[in-house]
Design an enzyme around this catalytic site. Structure first.
Site, mmCIF file in Angstrom:
data_model
loop_
_atom_site.group_PDB
_atom_site.id
_atom_site.type_symbol
_atom_site.label_atom_id
_atom_site.label_comp_id
_atom_site.label_asym_id
_atom_site.label_seq_id
_atom_site.Cartn_x
_atom_site.Cartn_y
_atom_site.Cartn_z
ATOM 1 N N LYS A 204 0.841 -1.190 0.000
ATOM 2 C CA LYS A 204 0.000 0.000 0.000
ATOM 3 C C LYS A 204 0.882 1.249 0.000
ATOM 4 O O LYS A 204 1.829 1.361 0.778
ATOM 5 C CB LYS A 204 -0.911 -0.002 1.232
ATOM 6 C CG LYS A 204 -2.121 0.896 1.126
ATOM 7 C CD LYS A 204 -3.136 0.600 2.222
ATOM 8 C CE LYS A 204 -4.423 1.369 1.988
ATOM 9 N NZ LYS A 204 -5.449 1.068 3.005
ATOM 10 N N GLU B 90 -19.228 -4.555 11.048
ATOM 11 C CA GLU B 90 -20.119 -3.711 11.840
ATOM 12 C C GLU B 90 -21.183 -4.515 12.571
ATOM 13 O O GLU B 90 -21.548 -4.192 13.711
ATOM 14 C CB GLU B 90 -20.775 -2.658 10.943
ATOM 15 C CG GLU B 90 -19.832 -1.597 10.405
ATOM 16 C CD GLU B 90 -19.071 -2.034 9.170
ATOM 17 O OE1 GLU B 90 -18.202 -1.267 8.707
ATOM 18 O OE2 GLU B 90 -19.353 -3.142 8.658
ATOM 19 N N ARG C 106 -25.163 -1.011 8.017
ATOM 20 C CA ARG C 106 -24.957 -2.445 7.801
ATOM 21 C C ARG C 106 -25.323 -3.271 9.029
ATOM 22 O O ARG C 106 -25.393 -4.491 8.958
ATOM 23 C CB ARG C 106 -23.495 -2.700 7.419
ATOM 24 C CG ARG C 106 -22.965 -1.753 6.354
ATOM 25 C CD ARG C 106 -21.582 -2.110 5.908
ATOM 26 N NE ARG C 106 -21.636 -3.052 4.798
ATOM 27 C CZ ARG C 106 -20.562 -3.662 4.291
ATOM 28 N NH1 ARG C 106 -19.387 -3.465 4.824
ATOM 29 N NH2 ARG C 106 -20.700 -4.483 3.285
#
Length: 631
Positions: A280, A364, A392
């Site tokens: 990344k 979540e 969610r």
């Protein structure tokens, strides 16, 4: 420049491998320059440049379908499909989206913005393809961070039954927004360190293929059995045990190697998982050192990576400070995050009290039910989460927290319009879905001091409480108005007559501006900071209804089921208030695109100037209706 030759989809196919490597470096430099001006998701996109080029070398667009999980890493894909010249408008009003959008290009297969969805979407496309007898390739790209989300495993379990080709690319950079957590992260780490496995597999395969007549058959047999060579080198190959063919790990910055593996994956029947290792932020040192900072960065100085402009304290900063203080004073207060510790302001709390911060990954639903268990164990959990991500976990909030009336505090960050990330990230539904749940208390602060007061209030309640607050700088006006927070009680800021402005949270600032403009016109409106969307201050509503003809509600939430409709229902059900006119300033029944918050508020006619205009229009319409009735 090689990049100048990329004008439309599939142009990359004409490039040689050395030219592809040169193109990768040009794209990196282009992204760094462009995003330093516009802001955007830099670190994630720098990590997938070679991966995207390799995919475009193998796939044919738009016929083949490439589905990006979350989608914030699709910038190179956009460049390779002819959208480079639009990057100056990235995430601006009317400009290029920061996520895949089907209405932007036929090469974008699936609109996305939330995590762990790509395998489910890809699997659906594969089944549709096969039922219709069509022939195209479907590839879902999912990050290792997204594999902390349960939805990905539901899809993997379902995909194992496939008989036709479906390719899943696992982009493994050891990160989501921050460092990954949990068992899957550790498992993938074991695979990454087994470099000997990859080398041995290649050596064994090449040796077997040299055996006349039987070599190829032996290689195929090894691929097909779960008791293959992998089992001897990496015990418990999870993906193969689930029924997927596993290929990798592959160097995600070696275009030639990836092209070969993707071609191999296309030839296989059934689901195939290609494990690709990437870095990344690759190619830009500040993003490599601080990938979380460059996840969703604003404009920055290229030389240093530092933001081009600072600002006042944000609501997230205020939450962070108050939570750290609570950590000192209240040993039972714990915090829960779904892979968003820095973004929600919990890093300071975690640094001070590492045993009391729980990062559950991109999960979540699990976070909410886990918090319910913490509450039943005698702790005071604070779940810090972005509004659009909390959607969610609606079932878990309703079933596991509200039904049991548990003392869980939901710190709902990024509520309302968030700006450049667009419709997938706007938090404009929470007032509706939270306030419909029994036992839930829903609050919104008008300024930074009130957020602090509301958190103190919420942690002392015996049932669930949600406090929603916006992205960005915390309002520091109305500092002289700081009445104690009492359950279900609004705060009258200015008492007037005829027109009452009832504002929720961040809209109090707008309502204050509307109040000032109406005063300049010679009117004397009432201005109310509602504080609570649930329970409503019905005592105040009754008082206002007796001496105000116009009740104007203001909320940065969808109109349907929101605060304004609750106020309208209250007055409509009482005969004594049949002459009270209620008008709602809220987001209409539509998804709001990306752009600056100011632009979006003007589009929705929710800025102060527009609200004053609307009040004049409503009064004029009402007078016209009255004249017609008299006539």
């Amino acid at each position: 420049m090689i990049l100048d030759r990329i004008k439309k989809p599939n142009d990359v196919k004409s490039l040689t491998l050395p030219e592809c490597d040169e193109l990768a470096e040009e794209i990196r430099q282009f992204l760094i320059r462009s995003l330093s001006e516009t802001g955007g998701h830099l670190a994630s996109n720098l990590g997938v440049v070679e991966l995207t080029i390799a995919l475009h070398k193998v796939l044919q667009f738009p016929e083949d379908k490439l589905i990006w999980d979350v989608g914030h890493q699709a910038y190179t894909h956009k460049i390779l499909t002819g959208r480079k010249e639009q990057f100056a408008t990235l995430r601006k009003t009317g400009g290029l989206s920061g996520f895949p959008k089907r209405n932007e290009s036929a090469c974008d297969a699936f609109d996305t913005g939330h995590s762990s969805t790509s395998i489910s979407a890809g699997l659906g496309m594969v089944q549709a393809r096969d039922l219709k007898g069509e022939d195209y390739t479907v590839i879902s790209v999912i990050g290792d961070g997204a594999l902390t989300g349960g939805m990905a495993y539901e899809a993997l379990n379902n995909a194992a039954e496939l008989k036709k080709n479906f390719i899943i690319v696992l982009n493994d950079n050891e990160m989501s927004i921050t460092k990954n957590v949990g068992g899957m992260s550790a498992y993938l780490g074991n695979i990454r360190t087994a470099a000997a496995y990859t080398e041995l597999k290649m050596e064994v395969t090449q040796a077997l293929k040299k055996i006349p007549k039987v070599g190829d058959g032996m290689v195929d047999a090894i691929h097909k059995t779960k008791s293959s060579i992998k089992q001897f080198v990496i015990p418990g190959m999870l993906f193969e045990n689930m029924g997927l063919t596993y290929l990798g790990p592959v160097d995600g910055h070696n275009i030639g190697q990836m092209i070969r593996v993707f071609h191999d994956a296309k030839r296989k029947q059934g689901p195939v998982l290609v494990h690709v290792l990437t870095q990344k932020g690759k190619g830009y040192a500040p993003a490599v050192r601080h990938p979380a900072r460059f996840h969703g960065a604003g404009p920055f100085e290229i030389e240093t990576g530092l933001p081009k402009s600072g600002g006042k304290a944000t609501y997230t900063d205020i939450f962070s400070t108050v939570m750290r203080k609570f950590g000192d004073r209240e040993p039972d207060v714990v915090a829960v995050s779904a892979a968003m510790v820095p973004g929600t302001g919990l890093k300071r709390f975690g640094n001070m009290f590492p045993d009391r911060l729980f990062d559950v990954g991109i999960a979540e639903e699990h976070a909410v039910t886990f918090a319910a268990g913490l509450a039943l164990g005698g702790l005071r959990p604070v779940v810090a989460v972005y509004s659009s991500f909390l959607q969610r976990a609606m079932d878990q909030i309703l079933h596991d927290v509200c039904m049991q009336n548990l003392p869980v505090v939901f710190a709902v960050d990024r509520a309302g319009l968030v700006g450049s990330d667009g419709e997938t990230h706007h938090g404009c539904f929470d007032l509706t879905y939270l306030s419909m749940m029994p036992n839930m208390t829903v609050m919104a602060p008008k300024n930074k001091w009130e957020l602090s007061d509301m958190l103190k209030f919420a942690i002392r309640q015996s049932g669930p409480v949600a406090i929603r607050y916006p992205r960005g700088e915390a309002y520091d006006g109305l500092e002289d108005h700081r009445a104690p927070v009492e359950m279900g009680k609004a705060e009258v800021l200015y008492q007037g007559e005829e027109i009452a402005l009832l504002a929720v949270g961040n809209m109090v600032k707008t309502a204050e501006q509307v109040y000032g403009k109406l005063k300049e016109e010679g009117k004397n409106p009432t201005l109310v900071n509602m504080r609570f969307v649930k329970p409503l201050d019905t005592d105040l509503l009754e008082r206002l209804g007796k001496n105000h003809k116009w009740i104007i509600t203001l909320e940065e939430n969808i109109k349907n089921g929101g605060f304004g409709e609750k106020v309208m229902t209250y007055y409509a059900e009482k005969d004594e208030f049949k002459n009270v006119e209620v008008r709602i300033v809220a987001i209409e029944d539509r998804f709001v695109s990306h752009g600056s918050v100011g632009d979006l508020m003007r589009q929705q006619r929710m800025d102060a100037e527009s609200v004053v205009e609307r009040i004049h229009e409503w009064r004029k319409e009402s007078d016209s209706d009255a004249d017609r009735r008299q006539a």
